[in-house]
Design a protein around this motif. Structure first.
Motif, PDB file in Angstrom:
ATOM      1  N   SER A  16       0.849  -1.193   0.000  1.00 51.96           N
ATOM      2  CA  SER A  16       0.000   0.000   0.000  1.00 51.96           C
ATOM      3  C   SER A  16       0.882   1.239   0.000  1.00 51.96           C
ATOM      4  CB  SER A  16      -0.928   0.019   1.226  1.00 51.96           C
ATOM      5  OG  SER A  16      -0.171   0.092   2.420  1.00 51.96           O
ATOM      6  N   GLY A  17       0.248   2.389  -0.146  1.00 54.18           N
ATOM      7  CA  GLY A  17       0.942   3.661  -0.023  1.00 54.18           C
ATOM      8  C   GLY A  17       2.060   3.849  -1.025  1.00 54.18           C
ATOM      9  N   ILE A  18       3.159   4.450  -0.563  1.00 54.53           N
ATOM     10  CA  ILE A  18       4.287   4.751  -1.430  1.00 54.53           C
ATOM     11  C   ILE A  18       4.909   3.474  -1.988  1.00 54.53           C
ATOM     12  CG2 ILE A  18       6.638   5.690  -1.443  1.00 54.53           C
ATOM     13  CD1 ILE A  18       5.614   7.813   0.575  1.00 54.53           C
ATOM     14  N   GLY A  19       4.978   2.435  -1.160  1.00 52.64           N
ATOM     15  CA  GLY A  19       5.554   1.175  -1.626  1.00 52.64           C
ATOM     16  C   GLY A  19       4.789   0.580  -2.790  1.00 52.64           C
ATOM     17  N   TRP A  20       3.460   0.609  -2.705  1.00 51.64           N
ATOM     18  CA  TRP A  20       2.645   0.074  -3.788  1.00 51.64           C
ATOM     19  C   TRP A  20       2.768   0.934  -5.043  1.00 51.64           C
ATOM     20  CZ3 TRP A  20       0.880  -3.697  -6.253  1.00 51.64           C
ATOM     21  CH2 TRP A  20      -0.193  -3.595  -7.137  1.00 51.64           C
ATOM     22  N   ALA A  21       2.829   2.244  -4.869  1.00 56.28           N
ATOM     23  CA  ALA A  21       3.011   3.127  -6.022  1.00 56.28           C
ATOM     24  C   ALA A  21       4.346   2.842  -6.704  1.00 56.28           C
ATOM     25  CB  ALA A  21       2.938   4.587  -5.588  1.00 56.28           C
ATOM     26  N   ALA A  22       5.386   2.588  -5.907  1.00 57.32           N
ATOM     27  CA  ALA A  22       6.685   2.249  -6.482  1.00 57.32           C
ATOM     28  C   ALA A  22       6.606   0.928  -7.237  1.00 57.32           C
ATOM     29  CB  ALA A  22       7.741   2.181  -5.386  1.00 57.32           C
ATOM     30  N   ALA A  23       5.909  -0.049  -6.658  1.00 60.68           N
ATOM     31  CA  ALA A  23       5.746  -1.337  -7.329  1.00 60.68           C
ATOM     32  C   ALA A  23       5.062  -1.170  -8.683  1.00 60.68           C
ATOM     33  CB  ALA A  23       4.947  -2.289  -6.440  1.00 60.68           C
ATOM     34  N   GLN A  24       3.998  -0.383  -8.714  1.00 53.58           N
ATOM     35  CA  GLN A  24       3.279  -0.160  -9.959  1.00 53.58           C
ATOM     36  C   GLN A  24       4.174   0.495 -11.010  1.00 53.58           C
ATOM     37  OE1 GLN A  24      -0.154   1.952  -8.080  1.00 53.58           O
ATOM     38  NE2 GLN A  24      -1.368   0.574  -9.344  1.00 53.58           N
ATOM     39  N   THR A  25       4.940   1.499 -10.581  1.00 54.50           N
ATOM     40  CA  THR A  25       5.814   2.200 -11.512  1.00 54.50           C
ATOM     41  C   THR A  25       6.838   1.248 -12.116  1.00 54.50           C
ATOM     42  OG1 THR A  25       5.555   4.280 -10.302  1.00 54.50           O
ATOM     43  CG2 THR A  25       7.470   4.103 -11.747  1.00 54.50           C
ATOM     44  N   MET A  26       7.424   0.405 -11.282  1.00 53.50           N
ATOM     45  CA  MET A  26       8.424  -0.544 -11.789  1.00 53.50           C
ATOM     46  C   MET A  26       7.800  -1.559 -12.729  1.00 53.50           C
ATOM     47  SD  MET A  26      10.606  -1.315  -8.355  1.00 53.50           S
ATOM     48  CE  MET A  26      10.963   0.016  -7.224  1.00 53.50           C
ATOM     49  N   MET A  27       6.626  -2.074 -12.357  1.00 52.02           N
ATOM     50  CA  MET A  27       5.978  -3.081 -13.199  1.00 52.02           C
ATOM     51  C   MET A  27       5.554  -2.502 -14.537  1.00 52.02           C
ATOM     52  SD  MET A  27       3.801  -5.465 -10.530  1.00 52.02           S
ATOM     53  CE  MET A  27       2.897  -4.117  -9.774  1.00 52.02           C
ATOM     54  N   GLU A  28       5.148  -1.234 -14.547  1.00 53.76           N
ATOM     55  CA  GLU A  28       4.760  -0.590 -15.796  1.00 53.76           C
ATOM     56  C   GLU A  28       5.924  -0.542 -16.778  1.00 53.76           C
ATOM     57  OE1 GLU A  28       3.338   3.175 -14.538  1.00 53.76           O
ATOM     58  OE2 GLU A  28       1.404   2.395 -13.809  1.00 53.76           O
ATOM     59  N   HIS A  29       7.143  -0.553 -16.251  1.00 51.46           N
ATOM     60  CA  HIS A  29       8.328  -0.502 -17.098  1.00 51.46           C
ATOM     61  C   HIS A  29       8.980  -1.871 -17.260  1.00 51.46           C
ATOM     62  CE1 HIS A  29       7.839   3.782 -16.188  1.00 51.46           C
ATOM     63  NE2 HIS A  29       8.535   3.999 -17.287  1.00 51.46           N
ATOM     64  N   GLY A  30       8.274  -2.927 -16.845  1.00 47.65           N
ATOM     65  CA  GLY A  30       8.735  -4.265 -17.148  1.00 47.65           C
ATOM     66  C   GLY A  30       9.551  -4.965 -16.087  1.00 47.65           C
ATOM     67  N   ALA A  31       9.723  -4.353 -14.914  1.00 47.54           N
ATOM     68  CA  ALA A  31      10.498  -5.005 -13.862  1.00 47.54           C
ATOM     69  C   ALA A  31       9.694  -6.126 -13.216  1.00 47.54           C
ATOM     70  CB  ALA A  31      10.914  -3.990 -12.804  1.00 47.54           C
ATOM     71  N   LYS A  32      10.407  -7.116 -12.709  1.00 50.95           N
ATOM     72  CA  LYS A  32       9.793  -8.177 -11.921  1.00 50.95           C
ATOM     73  C   LYS A  32       9.827  -7.738 -10.457  1.00 50.95           C
ATOM     74  CE  LYS A  32      12.847 -10.840 -13.630  1.00 50.95           C
ATOM     75  NZ  LYS A  32      13.763 -11.979 -13.943  1.00 50.95           N
ATOM     76  N   VAL A  33       8.666  -7.702  -9.831  1.00 51.54           N
ATOM     77  CA  VAL A  33       8.552  -7.132  -8.491  1.00 51.54           C
ATOM     78  C   VAL A  33       8.044  -8.173  -7.506  1.00 51.54           C
ATOM     79  CG1 VAL A  33       7.388  -5.400  -7.063  1.00 51.54           C
ATOM     80  CG2 VAL A  33       8.180  -4.796  -9.361  1.00 51.54           C
ATOM     81  N   ALA A 213       1.259   9.555  -3.883  1.00 54.14           N
ATOM     82  CA  ALA A 213       2.224   8.463  -3.759  1.00 54.14           C
ATOM     83  C   ALA A 213       3.001   8.233  -5.047  1.00 54.14           C
ATOM     84  CB  ALA A 213       1.509   7.188  -3.327  1.00 54.14           C
ATOM     85  N   ASP A 214       2.341   8.408  -6.198  1.00 59.20           N
ATOM     86  CA  ASP A 214       3.047   8.162  -7.460  1.00 59.20           C
ATOM     87  C   ASP A 214       4.136   9.197  -7.717  1.00 59.20           C
ATOM     88  OD1 ASP A 214       1.079  10.118  -7.868  1.00 59.20           O
ATOM     89  OD2 ASP A 214       0.882   9.626  -9.983  1.00 59.20           O
ATOM     90  N   GLU A 215       4.006  10.376  -7.124  1.00 58.40           N
ATOM     91  CA  GLU A 215       5.056  11.387  -7.273  1.00 58.40           C
ATOM     92  C   GLU A 215       6.328  10.951  -6.539  1.00 58.40           C
ATOM     93  OE1 GLU A 215       2.769  15.589  -7.771  1.00 58.40           O
ATOM     94  OE2 GLU A 215       2.505  14.608  -5.820  1.00 58.40           O
ATOM     95  N   ILE A 216       6.161  10.342  -5.385  1.00 61.66           N
ATOM     96  CA  ILE A 216       7.311   9.814  -4.657  1.00 61.66           C
ATOM     97  C   ILE A 216       7.865   8.593  -5.384  1.00 61.66           C
ATOM     98  CG2 ILE A 216       8.164   9.121  -2.406  1.00 61.66           C
ATOM     99  CD1 ILE A 216       6.817  11.915  -2.532  1.00 61.66           C
ATOM    100  N   ALA A 217       6.971   7.777  -5.924  1.00 59.59           N
ATOM    101  CA  ALA A 217       7.399   6.583  -6.659  1.00 59.59           C
ATOM    102  C   ALA A 217       8.261   6.957  -7.857  1.00 59.59           C
ATOM    103  CB  ALA A 217       6.181   5.780  -7.114  1.00 59.59           C
ATOM    104  N   ASN A 218       7.936   8.043  -8.524  1.00 58.40           N
ATOM    105  CA  ASN A 218       8.739   8.469  -9.680  1.00 58.40           C
ATOM    106  C   ASN A 218      10.163   8.813  -9.257  1.00 58.40           C
ATOM    107  OD1 ASN A 218       6.673   8.145 -11.542  1.00 58.40           O
ATOM    108  ND2 ASN A 218       5.921  10.229 -11.284  1.00 58.40           N
ATOM    109  N   LEU A 219      10.308   9.442  -8.094  1.00 58.21           N
ATOM    110  CA  LEU A 219      11.639   9.764  -7.592  1.00 58.21           C
ATOM    111  C   LEU A 219      12.393   8.492  -7.217  1.00 58.21           C
ATOM    112  CD1 LEU A 219      13.851  11.686  -6.679  1.00 58.21           C
ATOM    113  CD2 LEU A 219      12.582  12.023  -4.530  1.00 58.21           C
ATOM    114  N   ILE A 220      11.711   7.559  -6.566  1.00 59.73           N
ATOM    115  CA  ILE A 220      12.329   6.279  -6.229  1.00 59.73           C
ATOM    116  C   ILE A 220      12.821   5.577  -7.494  1.00 59.73           C
ATOM    117  CG2 ILE A 220      11.865   3.964  -5.342  1.00 59.73           C
ATOM    118  CD1 ILE A 220       9.901   5.281  -3.350  1.00 59.73           C
TER     119      ILE A 220
END
Length: 250
Positions: A16-33, A213-220
């Motif tokens: 949830s939260g920032i962690g989930w937003a980071a997961a989504q961002t990575m998966m959108e770009h093809g990473a295995k999470v 949260a997605d704004e923080i995920a983009n920085l991560i």
């Protein structure tokens, strides 16, 4: 963010939260999470692997790292697990202080201790800290102390593991619309209501709003990527200008 195809990522606190937003961002770009958390929220879907993990328990943290690296070395690690408790050092019980430190700081130590030996040269780590590591409101002694620990840990690991080209950075969010912040808003909002309280808290930031949260995920995602290949041991504020301003107003 550079295309992370075939990157293998593990996110503690990713349900949830920032962690989930980071997961989504990575998966959108093809990473295995792989997500390691104490509960699988309704937001999690089949795109990410999931493992139950209480970061207070070293054996579960190690199990999460083993699970994430069954087939591939670990390229990226994000530690986004955290809780908030309120009180001064006088008001905070020893048990509550220890719990906050265990989840917010000791868990990050355990995660990195288990993960770094399984990271190739060129791996990257991001710890999610808080602006309250640098400046804080009243009655957040345990929380601020735990986030300050993450700041020091970031620098220490960056120096220790630079020889292996493993980069370690920290992200310091201001007020971000997450389940934890909403829980605090319910507690302190009184008759104003949740949304109005969030709006008021947002107005304390020069940009006039709370973060997403997605704004923080983009920085991560940027700090993990090769575009940040010369950045390590650094702390990046994403706080809507909160710490740039003085409390005194003309």
């Amino acid at each position: 963010m550079q295309d992370p195809l075939n990157k293998n990522a593990l996110i503690f606190g990713g349900a949830s939260g920032i962690g989930w937003a980071a997961a989504q961002t990575m998966m959108e770009h093809g990473a295995k999470v792989t997500i390691a958390d104490v509960h699988r929220s309704s937001e999690c879907n089949d795109a990410a692997r999931y493992i139950d993990c209480d970061v207070c328990k070293a054996e579960q943290v190690c199990a999460a790292v083993r699970y994430a690296t069954e087939r591939d070395p670990l390229d990226w690690l994000v530690y986004s697990t955290g809780i908030q408790r309120y009180g001064s050092v006088v008001d905070t019980s020893v048990e509550e202080y220890d719990l906050v430190q265990s989840i917010n700081a000791r868990g990050a130590f355990l995660a990195c201790r288990a993960a770094i030996p399984r990271m190739p040269k060129g791996g990257a780590i991001v710890l999610v800290s808080s602006v309250q590591a640098l400046a804080c409101q009243e009655s957040v002694a345990a929380y601020a102390a735990s986030k300050g620990t993450l700041e020091a840990l970031t620098r220490a690991m960056a120096v220790d593991h630079a020889k292996d080209n493993i980069r370690v950075n920290a992200v310091l969010p201001g007020t971000v619309d997450t389940p934890m912040v909403r829980s605090s808003a319910r507690r302190f909002g009184g008759a104003d209501g949740l949304e109005q309280t969030l709006q008021q808290w947002g107005e304390s930031h020069p940009l006039g709003r709370v973060g997403h949260a997605d704004e923080i995920a983009n920085l991560i995602a940027f700090l993990l990527s090769d575009k940040a290949s010369f950045i390590t041991g650094a702390s990046y504020r994403a706080d809507g200008g909160l710490l740039a301003q003085l409390a005194v107003r003309l």
